[in-house]
Design a protein around this motif. Sequence first.
Motif, PDB file in Angstrom:
ATOM      1  N   ASP A  18      -8.931  -2.914   8.137  1.00  0.00           N
ATOM      2  CA  ASP A  18      -8.501  -1.676   8.535  1.00  0.00           C
ATOM      3  C   ASP A  18      -7.118  -1.243   8.925  1.00  0.00           C
ATOM      4  O   ASP A  18      -6.715  -1.673   9.958  1.00  0.00           O
ATOM      5  CB  ASP A  18      -9.490  -0.803   9.296  1.00  0.00           C
ATOM      6  N   ALA A  19      -6.701  -0.601   8.123  1.00  0.00           N
ATOM      7  CA  ALA A  19      -4.989  -0.639   8.487  1.00  0.00           C
ATOM      8  C   ALA A  19      -4.671   1.039   8.928  1.00  0.00           C
ATOM      9  O   ALA A  19      -5.299   2.056   8.084  1.00  0.00           O
ATOM     10  CB  ALA A  19      -4.192  -1.029   7.230  1.00  0.00           C
ATOM     11  N   VAL A  20      -3.389   1.225   9.876  1.00  0.00           N
ATOM     12  CA  VAL A  20      -3.152   2.642   9.810  1.00  0.00           C
ATOM     13  C   VAL A  20      -1.746   2.571   9.590  1.00  0.00           C
ATOM     14  O   VAL A  20      -0.997   1.687  10.521  1.00  0.00           O
ATOM     15  CB  VAL A  20      -3.505   3.083  11.157  1.00  0.00           C
ATOM     16  N   ARG A  21      -0.955   3.601   8.930  1.00  0.00           N
ATOM     17  CA  ARG A  21       0.539   3.764   8.999  1.00  0.00           C
ATOM     18  C   ARG A  21       0.842   5.111   9.278  1.00  0.00           C
ATOM     19  O   ARG A  21       0.756   6.045   8.288  1.00  0.00           O
ATOM     20  CB  ARG A  21       1.027   3.022   7.534  1.00  0.00           C
ATOM     21  N   GLY A  22       1.117   5.456  10.477  1.00  0.00           N
ATOM     22  CA  GLY A  22       1.584   6.998  10.447  1.00  0.00           C
ATOM     23  C   GLY A  22       0.242   7.608  10.619  1.00  0.00           C
ATOM     24  O   GLY A  22      -0.799   7.467  11.350  1.00  0.00           O
ATOM     25  N   GLU A  23       0.241   8.579   9.329  1.00  0.00           N
ATOM     26  CA  GLU A  23      -1.090   9.535   9.602  1.00  0.00           C
ATOM     27  C   GLU A  23      -2.116   8.949   8.499  1.00  0.00           C
ATOM     28  O   GLU A  23      -2.913   9.387   7.866  1.00  0.00           O
ATOM     29  CB  GLU A  23      -0.442  10.771   9.051  1.00  0.00           C
ATOM     30  N   SER A  24      -1.428   7.607   7.594  1.00  0.00           N
ATOM     31  CA  SER A  24      -2.045   7.107   6.647  1.00  0.00           C
ATOM     32  C   SER A  24      -3.207   5.934   6.844  1.00  0.00           C
ATOM     33  O   SER A  24      -2.873   5.160   7.803  1.00  0.00           O
ATOM     34  CB  SER A  24      -1.235   6.554   5.293  1.00  0.00           C
ATOM     35  N   LYS A  25      -4.400   5.878   6.332  1.00  0.00           N
ATOM     36  CA  LYS A  25      -5.258   4.830   6.605  1.00  0.00           C
ATOM     37  C   LYS A  25      -5.776   4.333   5.414  1.00  0.00           C
ATOM     38  O   LYS A  25      -5.824   4.787   4.495  1.00  0.00           O
ATOM     39  CB  LYS A  25      -6.488   5.698   7.394  1.00  0.00           C
ATOM     40  N   SER A  26      -6.167   2.814   5.499  1.00  0.00           N
ATOM     41  CA  SER A  26      -6.611   2.268   4.407  1.00  0.00           C
ATOM     42  C   SER A  26      -7.805   1.377   4.823  1.00  0.00           C
ATOM     43  O   SER A  26      -7.883   1.106   5.955  1.00  0.00           O
ATOM     44  CB  SER A  26      -5.729   1.462   3.598  1.00  0.00           C
ATOM     45  N   SER A  27      -8.759   0.744   3.997  1.00  0.00           N
ATOM     46  CA  SER A  27      -9.843   0.140   4.406  1.00  0.00           C
ATOM     47  C   SER A  27     -10.048  -0.997   3.295  1.00  0.00           C
ATOM     48  O   SER A  27     -10.187  -0.326   2.050  1.00  0.00           O
ATOM     49  CB  SER A  27     -10.961   0.715   4.709  1.00  0.00           C
ATOM     50  N   THR A  28      -9.855  -2.221   3.451  1.00  0.00           N
ATOM     51  CA  THR A  28     -10.163  -3.275   2.346  1.00  0.00           C
ATOM     52  C   THR A  28     -10.988  -4.332   2.819  1.00  0.00           C
ATOM     53  O   THR A  28     -11.161  -4.802   3.708  1.00  0.00           O
ATOM     54  CB  THR A  28      -8.850  -4.019   2.172  1.00  0.00           C
ATOM     55  N   THR A  29     -11.922  -4.341   1.631  1.00  0.00           N
ATOM     56  CA  THR A  29     -12.958  -5.400   1.965  1.00  0.00           C
ATOM     57  C   THR A  29     -12.817  -6.781   0.944  1.00  0.00           C
ATOM     58  O   THR A  29     -12.140  -6.640   0.103  1.00  0.00           O
ATOM     59  CB  THR A  29     -14.385  -4.931   1.621  1.00  0.00           C
ATOM     60  N   PHE A  30     -13.379  -7.710   1.502  1.00  0.00           N
ATOM     61  CA  PHE A  30     -12.848  -9.208   0.854  1.00  0.00           C
ATOM     62  C   PHE A  30     -14.271  -9.755   0.315  1.00  0.00           C
ATOM     63  O   PHE A  30     -15.255  -9.758   1.355  1.00  0.00           O
ATOM     64  CB  PHE A  30     -11.900  -9.999   1.844  1.00  0.00           C
ATOM     65  N   GLU A  31     -14.236 -10.468  -0.537  1.00  0.00           N
ATOM     66  CA  GLU A  31     -15.641 -11.259  -1.049  1.00  0.00           C
ATOM     67  C   GLU A  31     -15.105 -12.244  -1.950  1.00  0.00           C
ATOM     68  O   GLU A  31     -14.265 -12.595  -2.440  1.00  0.00           O
ATOM     69  CB  GLU A  31     -16.421 -10.135  -1.728  1.00  0.00           C
ATOM     70  N   ALA A  32     -16.329 -12.591  -2.713  1.00  0.00           N
ATOM     71  CA  ALA A  32     -16.161 -13.879  -3.647  1.00  0.00           C
ATOM     72  C   ALA A  32     -15.444 -14.751  -3.314  1.00  0.00           C
ATOM     73  O   ALA A  32     -14.692 -15.372  -4.044  1.00  0.00           O
ATOM     74  CB  ALA A  32     -15.791 -12.877  -5.020  1.00  0.00           C
ATOM     75  N   PHE A  33     -15.635 -15.471  -2.272  1.00  0.00           N
ATOM     76  CA  PHE A  33     -14.878 -16.534  -1.556  1.00  0.00           C
ATOM     77  C   PHE A  33     -15.344 -17.848  -2.131  1.00  0.00           C
ATOM     78  O   PHE A  33     -16.446 -18.130  -2.484  1.00  0.00           O
ATOM     79  CB  PHE A  33     -15.117 -16.593  -0.336  1.00  0.00           C
ATOM     80  N   GLY A  34     -13.973 -18.533  -2.609  1.00  0.00           N
ATOM     81  CA  GLY A  34     -14.627 -19.680  -3.438  1.00  0.00           C
ATOM     82  C   GLY A  34     -14.830 -19.712  -4.852  1.00  0.00           C
ATOM     83  O   GLY A  34     -15.104 -20.541  -5.572  1.00  0.00           O
ATOM     84  N   LYS A  35     -14.953 -18.334  -5.372  1.00  0.00           N
ATOM     85  CA  LYS A  35     -15.453 -18.161  -6.875  1.00  0.00           C
ATOM     86  C   LYS A  35     -14.224 -18.360  -7.870  1.00  0.00           C
ATOM     87  O   LYS A  35     -13.064 -18.109  -7.375  1.00  0.00           O
ATOM     88  CB  LYS A  35     -16.044 -16.717  -6.897  1.00  0.00           C
ATOM     89  N   PRO A  36     -14.515 -18.760  -9.033  1.00  0.00           N
ATOM     90  CA  PRO A  36     -13.425 -18.867 -10.204  1.00  0.00           C
ATOM     91  C   PRO A  36     -12.874 -17.619 -10.433  1.00  0.00           C
ATOM     92  O   PRO A  36     -13.545 -16.310  -9.951  1.00  0.00           O
ATOM     93  CB  PRO A  36     -14.154 -19.215 -11.225  1.00  0.00           C
ATOM     94  N   THR A  37     -11.674 -17.672 -10.796  1.00  0.00           N
ATOM     95  CA  THR A  37     -10.912 -16.509 -11.001  1.00  0.00           C
ATOM     96  C   THR A  37      -9.968 -16.486 -12.415  1.00  0.00           C
ATOM     97  O   THR A  37     -10.075 -17.449 -12.893  1.00  0.00           O
ATOM     98  CB  THR A  37      -9.651 -16.398  -9.878  1.00  0.00           C
ATOM     99  N   ASP A  38      -9.580 -15.324 -12.718  1.00  0.00           N
ATOM    100  CA  ASP A  38      -8.788 -15.539 -14.166  1.00  0.00           C
ATOM    101  C   ASP A  38      -7.393 -14.933 -13.905  1.00  0.00           C
ATOM    102  O   ASP A  38      -6.836 -14.299 -14.726  1.00  0.00           O
ATOM    103  CB  ASP A  38      -9.592 -14.318 -15.079  1.00  0.00           C
ATOM    104  N   VAL A  39      -6.629 -15.223 -12.629  1.00  0.00           N
ATOM    105  CA  VAL A  39      -5.240 -14.849 -12.469  1.00  0.00           C
ATOM    106  C   VAL A  39      -4.532 -15.446 -13.551  1.00  0.00           C
ATOM    107  O   VAL A  39      -4.548 -16.636 -13.485  1.00  0.00           O
ATOM    108  CB  VAL A  39      -4.928 -15.170 -10.905  1.00  0.00           C
ATOM    109  N   THR A  40      -3.438 -14.820 -14.328  1.00  0.00           N
ATOM    110  CA  THR A  40      -2.754 -15.281 -14.948  1.00  0.00           C
ATOM    111  C   THR A  40      -1.303 -14.379 -14.911  1.00  0.00           C
ATOM    112  O   THR A  40      -1.164 -13.278 -15.055  1.00  0.00           O
ATOM    113  CB  THR A  40      -3.282 -15.071 -16.487  1.00  0.00           C
ATOM    114  N   MET A  41      -0.378 -15.345 -14.805  1.00  0.00           N
ATOM    115  CA  MET A  41       0.845 -14.522 -14.661  1.00  0.00           C
ATOM    116  C   MET A  41       1.330 -13.968 -15.641  1.00  0.00           C
ATOM    117  O   MET A  41       0.925 -14.430 -16.866  1.00  0.00           O
ATOM    118  CB  MET A  41       1.990 -15.692 -14.072  1.00  0.00           C
ATOM    119  N   PRO A  42       2.318 -12.799 -15.536  1.00  0.00           N
ATOM    120  CA  PRO A  42       2.855 -12.030 -16.916  1.00  0.00           C
ATOM    121  C   PRO A  42       3.605 -13.179 -17.896  1.00  0.00           C
ATOM    122  O   PRO A  42       4.213 -14.000 -17.406  1.00  0.00           O
ATOM    123  CB  PRO A  42       3.802 -11.253 -16.232  1.00  0.00           C
ATOM    124  N   PRO A  43       3.611 -12.943 -19.165  1.00  0.00           N
ATOM    125  CA  PRO A  43       4.025 -13.656 -20.172  1.00  0.00           C
ATOM    126  C   PRO A  43       6.061 -13.733 -19.887  1.00  0.00           C
ATOM    127  O   PRO A  43       6.260 -12.749 -19.303  1.00  0.00           O
ATOM    128  CB  PRO A  43       3.795 -13.254 -21.271  1.00  0.00           C
TER     129      PRO A  43
END
Length: 240
Positions: free
Chosen positions: A193-218
Amino acid sequence: MTLHIRRAPTALALATALALGLSGCGGSGDDTSDKASSGSDAASQELIKKVNEAMKTTSFHSSGTTTAFADGTQETTWDPAKGLRTVVSGNVSGEMYCKEGVNYLEAGLVVESLKRSGQKADVPASLADSFVYTDTEQECTLLFTIAESGRLTPEKDGEVGGKATRAITVEGNGGSDVYHVAASGTPYILRLDAVRGESKSSTTFEAFGKPTDVTMPPDSKLVALEEFQKQALPSAPPAE
């Protein structure tokens, strides 16, 4: 967390740092204020070290809101072997990648970020779907690393998805980050949970250790920061 990007024009450095914040890591990761440092203790430092190591060496997926762009959402995937990918949606959309310290930012996000810093970019059609890259001289894991100045805040302990959590708070740079860490088993970050001035955000994390499909741009879509500046910001000073 704020990345200090070297060998980059000031405006683009600001734009890139802003876009890097889309990963939901928060903006106070490099805070070294006396207030933050005085709040640190041995227990906090020990847990922070374990959390950072676990997150650095394990793939995961995260999603949530962002303080970088109003009404924006983001999804991030991290893979120790493949790198990091963030997809931004909402009023502003685009992608960002990071691998081995090199940041790849979609041209559209650079333009939007520059706009928020008061500078206009005139991007030629040939660069419209390009990715601007620059060596940040920082590890990509810094995007989700908890600063050493963090401290345990038991009053914020709770649970995420039915799992008990311990809270670590980092304050400074005009905001605060509260990391909710798994209280048992591997101490992964389960929510931020982050706060920057009047802005707030919330990020959840999951899928630990699971395969990914990350591929850098060509390579065909890559443009160096200096070249992008030359073509899109002709009046800007040369890169340092």
